[in-house]
Design an enzyme around this catalytic site. Structure first.
Site, PDB file in Angstrom:
ATOM      1  N   SER A  68       0.836  -1.203   0.000  1.00 21.56           N
ATOM      2  CA  SER A  68       0.000   0.000   0.000  1.00 21.56           C
ATOM      3  C   SER A  68       0.868   1.248   0.000  1.00 21.56           C
ATOM      4  O   SER A  68       1.943   1.273   0.597  1.00 21.56           O
ATOM      5  CB  SER A  68      -0.893   0.029   1.248  1.00 21.56           C
ATOM      6  OG  SER A  68      -1.694  -1.125   1.330  1.00 21.56           O
ATOM      7  N   ASP A  89       4.520   7.823   5.867  1.00 19.38           N
ATOM      8  CA  ASP A  89       3.883   8.675   6.874  1.00 19.38           C
ATOM      9  C   ASP A  89       3.513   7.843   8.102  1.00 19.38           C
ATOM     10  O   ASP A  89       2.514   7.129   8.099  1.00 19.38           O
ATOM     11  CB  ASP A  89       2.633   9.331   6.273  1.00 19.38           C
ATOM     12  CG  ASP A  89       1.914  10.241   7.257  1.00 19.38           C
ATOM     13  OD1 ASP A  89       2.469  10.505   8.345  1.00 19.38           O
ATOM     14  OD2 ASP A  89       0.793  10.684   6.933  1.00 19.38           O
ATOM     15  N   HIS A 104      -0.046   8.218   9.309  1.00 25.47           N
ATOM     16  CA  HIS A 104      -1.155   7.877   8.424  1.00 25.47           C
ATOM     17  C   HIS A 104      -2.278   7.247   9.258  1.00 25.47           C
ATOM     18  O   HIS A 104      -2.026   6.455  10.171  1.00 25.47           O
ATOM     19  CB  HIS A 104      -0.677   6.899   7.353  1.00 25.47           C
ATOM     20  CG  HIS A 104      -1.622   6.729   6.208  1.00 25.47           C
ATOM     21  ND1 HIS A 104      -2.793   6.019   6.309  1.00 25.47           N
ATOM     22  CD2 HIS A 104      -1.570   7.194   4.922  1.00 25.47           C
ATOM     23  CE1 HIS A 104      -3.416   6.035   5.139  1.00 25.47           C
ATOM     24  NE2 HIS A 104      -2.694   6.739   4.283  1.00 25.47           N
ATOM     25  N   LYS A 152       4.125  -3.287   7.169  1.00 23.71           N
ATOM     26  CA  LYS A 152       4.244  -3.666   5.760  1.00 23.71           C
ATOM     27  C   LYS A 152       5.590  -3.225   5.191  1.00 23.71           C
ATOM     28  O   LYS A 152       6.254  -3.980   4.460  1.00 23.71           O
ATOM     29  CB  LYS A 152       3.107  -3.036   4.944  1.00 23.71           C
ATOM     30  CG  LYS A 152       1.746  -3.705   5.098  1.00 23.71           C
ATOM     31  CD  LYS A 152       0.699  -3.008   4.242  1.00 23.71           C
ATOM     32  CE  LYS A 152      -0.675  -3.647   4.386  1.00 23.71           C
ATOM     33  NZ  LYS A 152      -0.742  -4.991   3.776  1.00 23.71           N
TER      34      LYS A 152
END
Length: 253
Positions: free
Chosen positions: A132, A137, A140, A154
């Protein structure tokens, strides 16, 4: 062209099932094995369990067995938020979190590490990961869900793959759309620039079907080796057909 045996994990997910279907459309090139947890869900998704194996990415032994004889691996597993508390007031959103043992650290990091290690042991030649955008960030909003830090985990798993010595392709997709593929111009970039500053009039999103096509083409084009990139789609542009050129516009991971 020598046929490649490809294992697709997360095969009963909305994107994973499309990848399995698209690979199956090229039987002269690919022998597809789907990896999933639930035979019942697989039966509902595909109409049968033929061509699928069942196990758990947190169980290295089941991965080892599934990976035997494979030349390629597609990682499409991801932690999935669920409602852990109803809305506190009418009009408010419910509280989301993750089931015990299904947190992003376990699924998106350790589960991917298990897959990468099983791939190395089996002699897999290339690993394709669908991830993704948003990973640059730490604040996020996706990271705040259940305090799971899903995008952070991730990215840690992606780095583990990059450092593994295996050939890799990391596709960091924009917002996933349940719309037809093959009709849009695909735009690639890095460092979340397409997320934070997409071209005027373009939303940072992409049909799942186009992501699935990118996965298939990543095994067909040598320019897809050892790259990591962001990707969104422009519905007003000319549909992307030259995937070798698209991959060549990316930068090494």
């Amino acid at each position: 062209m020598i046929m490649k045996r490809i294992l697709v994990t997360g095969a009963t997910g909305r994107t994973g099932s499309l990848v399995v279907q698209k690979l199956r459309e090229r039987p002269q090139e690919f022998d597809v094995v789907g990896f999933a947890r639930s035979p019942q869900k697989a039966e509902q998704m595909f109409g049968s369990t033929e061509g699928l194996v069942f196990g758990d990415i947190c169980d290295p032994q089941s991965l080892k067995e599934a990976m035997q004889g494979c030349q390629g691996l597609v990682i499409l597993t991801s932690a999935v938020p669920q409602v852990v508390a109803p809305p506190s007031e009418p009009g408010q959103r419910p509280t989301l979190g993750f089931a015990p043992g299904a947190e992003p650290e376990m699924v998106d990091y350790q589960g991917q590490v298990n897959q990468i290690e099983a791939a190395k042991a089996a002699g897999v030649q290339q690993v394709v990961v669908v991830g993704s955008m948003g990973g640059t960030d730490e604040n996020h909003f996706l990271n705040s869900i259940g305090n799971g830090k899903i995008l952070i985990w991730k990215r840690k798993a992606e780095q583990y793959l990059i450092d593994s010595g295996l050939a890799y392709t990391i596709i960091r997709a924009g917002g996933l759309l349940d719309e037809p593929g093959g009709d849009r111009e695909l735009l690639v970039g890095d460092d979340d620039r397409l997320l934070n500053q997409p071209p005027e009039g373009v939303k940072p999103s992409i049909p799942r079907a186009d992501v699935a096509e990118l996965v298939v083409q990543a095994f067909r084009e040598t320019t897809a080796r050892n790259i990591a990139f962001d990707v969104i789609s422009n519905p007003q542009g000319l549909a992307t057909r030259d995937f070798a050129a698209l991959f060549a516009r990316t930068t090494p991971g």
